[in-house]
Design an enzyme around this catalytic site. Structure first.
Site, PDB file in Angstrom:
ATOM      1  N   GLU B  49       0.833  -1.210   0.000  1.00 58.07           N
ATOM      2  CA  GLU B  49       0.000   0.000   0.000  1.00 58.07           C
ATOM      3  C   GLU B  49       0.863   1.254   0.000  1.00 58.07           C
ATOM      4  O   GLU B  49       0.628   2.195  -0.764  1.00 58.07           O
ATOM      5  CB  GLU B  49      -0.905   0.068   1.243  1.00 58.07           C
ATOM      6  N   CYS B  80       0.130   1.681   6.962  1.00 61.70           N
ATOM      7  CA  CYS B  80      -0.471   1.957   5.652  1.00 61.70           C
ATOM      8  C   CYS B  80      -1.789   2.715   5.781  1.00 61.70           C
ATOM      9  O   CYS B  80      -2.091   3.590   4.963  1.00 61.70           O
ATOM     10  CB  CYS B  80      -0.636   0.657   4.878  1.00 61.70           C
TER      11      CYS B  80
END
Lengths: 145, 145
Positions: B49, B80
């Site tokens: 991510e 993330c």
């Protein structure tokens, strides 16, 4: 913390929110120093703590910083606190508390969860007033500008 | 999600935990694709991510990804999820739920706090079984090795 404060002052002169961080190893040797570079990089994740931790990890060439201390002028946000956990940093020392965005003693309190697999030793409030004053001056000058 | 699943499968073959992410803009155009690169980079913050978001932000040359969707095969961790908030990503779509390290529906539940200044639209469980099966196979094969 003196080194972090000096670096944060330089960041303020460059127009960055004055937060800076230093990573030291068990012997006290400095592995990395970084200030907030959000404006320079136009990157909201270019926080002092993450930049210093990334530089220290890269310098070491290994995954974890278990024997290291991250010293930062402001209570880390969730992003940086999560980086501290991911890199298994041994100790976190911070200056000013941050009720607005801090994620150690405020908000998501990242190290308070069982699913945060690593929790550093945490020392908050070191030279708190100097660290907070730097931010207050910076935002005061911005308002007056 | 198909693109993320394909990328995650490639990551598994390279020995990485099979998680991958795609950033698309409002028109559906792909800005970035990335898989987990923790082993390759020896960096515990090199999550799919964050790598995809960083690449998309750099490609755009601007701070925020407000019109973008991050699609990822696994519920993001705190690091993330905090990057999603910092970059003001408009929408987060994830596949498998992660009770162990997830920070959206589990643990620190990052978007549930008033001090998380941006909260994306969240759609969890998309093609959940395929995304989870990929991880199960990977760790199953590791145990049998």
């Amino acid at each position: 913390m003196q080194m972090a404060l000096d670096e944060a002052r330089r960041a303020a002169m460059a127009g960055e929110v004055p937060v800076a961080a230093v990573v030291t190893d068990a012997s006290g040797a400095v592995l990395a120093v970084a200030a907030n570079q959000v404006e320079e990089r136009q990157d909201p994740t270019a926080h002092a703590e993450f930049l210093a931790l990334s530089a220290a990890r890269a310098a070491r060439g290994q995954k974890y910083l278990a024997d290291c201390t991250l010293t930062v002028t402001l209570e880390p946000c969730a992003f940086c606190a999560a980086a501290v956990a991911a890199l298994r940093v041994g100790r976190l020392v911070f200056g000013a508390y941050d009720p607005k965005t801090g994620a150690v003693e405020h908000g998501p309190r990242l190290f308070a969860h069982a699913t945060t697999h690593h929790k550093p030793e945490v020392i908050g409030g070191m030279r708190e007033q100097e660290c907070a004053a730097l931010l207050k001056e910076f935002f005061g000058a911005k308002r007056d500008a």
